[in-house]
Motif scaffolding. Structure first.
Motif, PDB file in Angstrom:
ATOM      1  N   GLY A  22       0.797  -1.210   0.000  1.00 46.60           N
ATOM      2  CA  GLY A  22       0.000   0.000   0.000  1.00 46.60           C
ATOM      3  C   GLY A  22       0.830   1.260   0.000  1.00 46.60           C
ATOM      4  N   GLU A  23       0.134   2.386   0.000  1.00 47.31           N
ATOM      5  CA  GLU A  23       0.762   3.702  -0.096  1.00 47.31           C
ATOM      6  C   GLU A  23       1.413   4.099   1.229  1.00 47.31           C
ATOM      7  OE1 GLU A  23      -2.083   6.638  -1.430  1.00 47.31           O
ATOM      8  OE2 GLU A  23      -3.205   5.076  -2.509  1.00 47.31           O
ATOM      9  N   ASN A  24       2.621   4.627   1.129  1.00 47.01           N
ATOM     10  CA  ASN A  24       3.335   5.221   2.251  1.00 47.01           C
ATOM     11  C   ASN A  24       3.790   6.597   1.770  1.00 47.01           C
ATOM     12  OD1 ASN A  24       4.898   5.850   4.474  1.00 47.01           O
ATOM     13  ND2 ASN A  24       5.934   3.865   4.551  1.00 47.01           N
ATOM     14  N   ARG A  25       3.327   7.658   2.426  1.00 40.56           N
ATOM     15  CA  ARG A  25       3.521   9.008   1.914  1.00 40.56           C
ATOM     16  C   ARG A  25       4.548   9.796   2.735  1.00 40.56           C
ATOM     17  NH1 ARG A  25      -0.670  11.149  -1.571  1.00 40.56           N
ATOM     18  NH2 ARG A  25      -1.973   9.408  -2.216  1.00 40.56           N
ATOM     19  N   ASN A  26       5.072  10.852   2.117  1.00 41.80           N
ATOM     20  CA  ASN A  26       5.864  11.855   2.822  1.00 41.80           C
ATOM     21  C   ASN A  26       4.929  12.781   3.604  1.00 41.80           C
ATOM     22  OD1 ASN A  26       8.541  11.175   1.838  1.00 41.80           O
ATOM     23  ND2 ASN A  26       7.839  11.906  -0.168  1.00 41.80           N
TER      24      ASN A  26
END
Length: 479
Positions: free
Chosen positions: A65-69
Motif C-alpha cells: 500500500g501507499e506510504n507518503r511523505n
C-alpha cells in the motif's frame, strides 16, 4: 550394528525436521481486529498500506500500500506480511522515489500485485501522478522476481484509447487471465481491460458497463461464478455511498450499481476485497480506508475499516457495520463482533418481522413485515437519540427507520433512509406489557403500524394514531 548407527541417524533426521519446521510459519490462530484504528506492525510502527491490495503466497498474506511523505507525496510502496491478518511484519519498501527518475516527484496510489505463473514474475500496477495534481492520470507497472523484493520500474502510460486512468485494481481470473479495472474519462467511467499475457501491458478493452456514473476505488472479486464489482462515488477524500454490481461474465451484461452499506461506508472507502480461504470455506473481507485527509490530516494519518461481506443470495451482498471483526485464516471465516445487541421487531398480530424489502440498502427502501428468516435486513440495533428516544438502524445497511419526508399525516409510509438528526427517525419504545412495545415517532406522536392489520408477507409499515391494536405492538427479542 543397527544399534550403533541408529542414534546418529535419528539425530540427523530430527535435526533436519526441526529446521524445516522452524522455517515454516505456525498455523495462524483466530484474531480480532478493531475498526477505525491505525494498525501497527511487529515493531510497533504504524502500518502504511493505504489504498492497498493483498496477495497470498504460501502461508503468508502480503499487503502492499501507499506510504507518503509529510507533504502527502510518494515515499514508497510498503510491503507487509502476516499469517493471521493482524500480526503484520514489515518486509521492505519495495518501490521508492529512487526506483526510477520519474518517481522522484510523484504520487503513487492504489498499488496492487498479482503473480504470473508463466513468467514467474510478480507484477505491480498502480495509479501514477506528477505529485502536484491529477493531470497525468496514468497507469504504471513494476515487476519483481520475489513477492517482497525490489520492484523494477517498467514505466507509466495511459490506456490504448488515450483516456485517463486513476483509481484502479487488478483481478486474476480462474483461467490465469489478468484484468485491470480503472476509473477512466476523468472518473466518469469504469473501464475493464484485459492485460497482455505477461501482465505488463494492455491487451484490449473488455467493457465499459456504467458510462457517466462517476465511480472510483474499484474492487473486483469472484464468488460462486459471479463477478462482484464494489466501488465508491467521487467526493474527494470524503466518504460516500458505496455501490456494487454483478455479472456472470466480465464482458457483461452487468447489473446497474446498487447501494450497499450506509451513506458513507461507515466513514471509509473501498480499497480491496480479500477472499480468505480455509478449512470451513471462503469468506470475503472488505478492506477500506478511513482517509486522514477527510479528518484534517494526511494519508499517513488514515485508519482502516475491515468488515465481513455477507451474501443473502448468490448475486446480492451486504456490508454490515461491526466495531470489530474476527478473522480465522485457518478456517477461512470472517465475522463481525460487537455493536449490539441486535433485535428482531416482531408484530404481535402476525408474528412476522419488521423487514427492509429485498434486502435493499437504498434510501427509501420499503419497511414491511415478512416471515422471520434470520436475515440481516430483519435485525435492528438501537442508537440513543436523547430524551428517551432511539434511532432504529437496519443491520444489513446501517440506515435508519424513517417516516417518509417527515410527514405527520396518518398513513405516511415508513422506510429506511440514511441516518440524520431528524425527529422523524427517532422512536420511543412504550411498554405495552407481555414483552411488547409501541414505537412512537417523535416528530408526529404517532405509532408504527402494520397497515390495515394485515397478516400478509409484504404488508407495509406506516404511522397511524396510537391505539390498542396488536398491529401496533412489537416484541423485540435479541438476536
Amino acid at each position: 550394528m543397527l544399534r550403533r548407527v541408529f542414534p546418529p541417524l535419528l539425530a540427523l533426521v530430527l535435526g533436519v525436521f526441526t529446521l524445516l519446521v522452524a522455517g515454516a510459519p505456525a498455523q495462524a490462530a483466530p484474531v480480532t481486529v478493531t475498526n477505525g484504528t491505525q494498525f501497527t506492525d511487529t515493531t510497533g510502527a504504524v502500518v502504511h498500506a493505504h489504498g492497498g491490495g493483498v496477495i497470498k503466497v504460501g502461508a503468508y498474506y502480503y499487503w502492499f500500500g501507499e506510504n507518503r511523505n509529510p507533504d502527502n507525496t510518494f515515499k514508497a510502496v510498503s510491503a507487509y506480511r502476516s499469517t493471521d491478518l493482524k500480526t503484520w511484519e514489515f518486509r521492505r519498501n519495495v518501490l521508492t522515489q529512487s526506483s526510477a527518475p520519474e518517481l522522484a516527484v510523484a504520487n503513487i496510489e492504489r498499488p496492487k500485485v498479482i503473480y504470473n505463473t508463466t513468467t514467474g514474475k510478480f507484477v505491480m500496477w498502480m495509479h501514477k501522478e506528477n505529485g502536484k495534481d491529477y493531470n497525468e492520470s496514468r497507469s504504471a507497472v513494476a515487476v519483481s522476481d520475489t513477492v517482497d523484493g525490489d520492484y523494477a520500474w517498467r514505466g507509466s502510460f495511459r490506456p490504448p484509447s488515450g483516456t485517463t486512468s486513476r483509481d484502479m485494481t487488478l483481478f486474476k481470473d480462474d483461467d490465469g487471465t489478468a484484468y485491470q479495472v480503472t476509473s477512466a474519462a476523468g472518473n466518469a467511467d469504469l473501464h475493464i481491460y484485459k492485460l497482455t499475457a505477461d501482465y505488463t501491458g494492455y491487451d484490449s478493452l473488455v467493457a465499459n458497463p456504467w458510462p457517466n456514473n462517476f465511480r472510483e476505488s474499484p474492487a473486483l472479486f469472484k464468488r460462486d461464478g459471479v463477478y462482484f464489482m464494489l466501488t465508491s462515488g467521487t467526493s474527494g477524500w470524503n466518504p460516500n455511498q458505496q455501490r456494487y454490481a454483478t455479472a456472470t461474465s466480465l464482458t457483461g451484461p452487468w447489473t446497474p450499481m446498487t447501494e450497499i452499506g450506509d451513506a458513507t461506508a461507515y466513514g471509509s472507502q473501498t480499497a480491496y476485497v480479500l477472499p480468505v480461504q480455509g478449512t470451513s470455506g471462503t469468506s470475503y473481507l472488505y478492506m477500506g480506508d478511513r482517509w486522514g485527509n477527510s479528518m484534517g490530516g494526511t494519508v499517513n494519518d488514515s485508519q482502516y475499516v475491515w468488515l465481513p461481506l455477507t451474501f443473502p443470495t448468490r448475486t446480492t451482498m451486504n456490508l454490515p457495520w461491526y466495531p470489530q471483526v474476527a478473522i480465522d485464516t485457518a478456517a477461512g471465516t470472517v465475522t463481525g463482533v460487537g455493536g449490539g445487541p441486535y433485535y428482531n421487531l416482531v408484530a404481535r398480530h402476525s408474528g412476522k418481522c419488521l423487514d427492509v424489502t429485498d434486502n435493499s440498502a437504498a434510501d427509501g427502501a420499503n419497511a414491511l413485515q415478512y416471515t422471520c428468516n434470520g436475515g440481516l435486513n430483519q435485525q435492528w440495533r438501537l442508537q440513543d437519540a436523547g430524551g428517551g428516544y432511539v434511532r432504529v438502524l437496519a443491520q444489513h445497511s446501517g440506515k435508519c427507520l424513517d417516516v417518509d419526508g417527515g410527514s405527520t399525516a396518518d398513513g405516511a409510509f415508513v422506510n429506511q433512509y440514511h441516518c440524520t438528526t431528524g425527529t422523524n427517525q427517532q422512536w420511543r419504545f412504550d411498554d405495552q406489557g407481555g414483552g411488547y412495545y409501541r414505537l412512537v415517532a417523535r416528530h408526529s406522536g404517532k405509532c408504527l403500524d402494520v397497515a390495515n392489520a394485515s397478516t400478509a408477507d409484504g404488508a407495509r409499515l406506516i404511522q397511524w394514531p396510537c391505539g390498542t391494536g396488536t398491529n401496533q405492538q412489537f416484541q423485540r427479542p435479541a438476536v
